[in-house]
Design a protein around this motif. Structure first.
Motif, PDB file in Angstrom:
ATOM      1  N   UNK A  66      36.608 -19.045  25.372  1.00 38.27           N
ATOM      2  CA  UNK A  66      35.766 -17.854  25.227  1.00 38.27           C
ATOM      3  C   UNK A  66      34.530 -17.900  26.127  1.00 38.27           C
ATOM      4  N   UNK A  67      34.153 -19.081  26.591  1.00 34.12           N
ATOM      5  CA  UNK A  67      32.949 -19.225  27.418  1.00 34.12           C
ATOM      6  C   UNK A  67      32.965 -18.311  28.643  1.00 34.12           C
ATOM      7  N   UNK A  68      34.071 -18.214  29.407  1.00 32.96           N
ATOM      8  CA  UNK A  68      34.048 -17.315  30.565  1.00 32.96           C
ATOM      9  C   UNK A  68      33.793 -15.851  30.198  1.00 32.96           C
ATOM     10  N   UNK A  71      30.082 -15.557  29.650  1.00 34.39           N
ATOM     11  CA  UNK A  71      29.375 -15.641  30.930  1.00 34.39           C
ATOM     12  C   UNK A  71      29.526 -14.343  31.716  1.00 34.39           C
ATOM     13  N   UNK A  72      30.721 -13.745  31.677  1.00 37.64           N
ATOM     14  CA  UNK A  72      30.943 -12.490  32.393  1.00 37.64           C
ATOM     15  C   UNK A  72      30.093 -11.364  31.804  1.00 37.64           C
TER      16      UNK A  72
END
Length: 75
Positions: A66-68, A71-72
């Protein structure tokens, strides 16, 4: 998430978490009728702990995946 999907996601959430409650209550009542309420409550508690442990074991992978997305979105 695209705006056109928000209603579908909300409907799925309501169906999954509110709509299945009567089915779980029916199943729990049926089990309690055969094995007794104390055993049923203990079994439900063990099942809840097992589900929590399974989720906790997957949490690092969920965070990594889920981090990307966060970040997006700049969160």
């Amino acid at each position: 998430m695209p705006d056109e999907l928000r209603g579908a996601v909300a409907a799925l959430y309501v169906m999954a978490f509110i709509g299945t409650t009567p089915l779980g209550a029916l199943l729990t009542g049926w089990i309690a009728e055969y094995v007794g309420p104390p055993v049923t409550l203990a079994a439900c508690g063990v099942a809840a702990l097992a589900a929590a442990a399974a989720y906790a074991s997957q949490l690092p992978a969920i965070r990594r995946d889920i981090r990307p997305v966060y970040e997006r979105l700049g969160a």
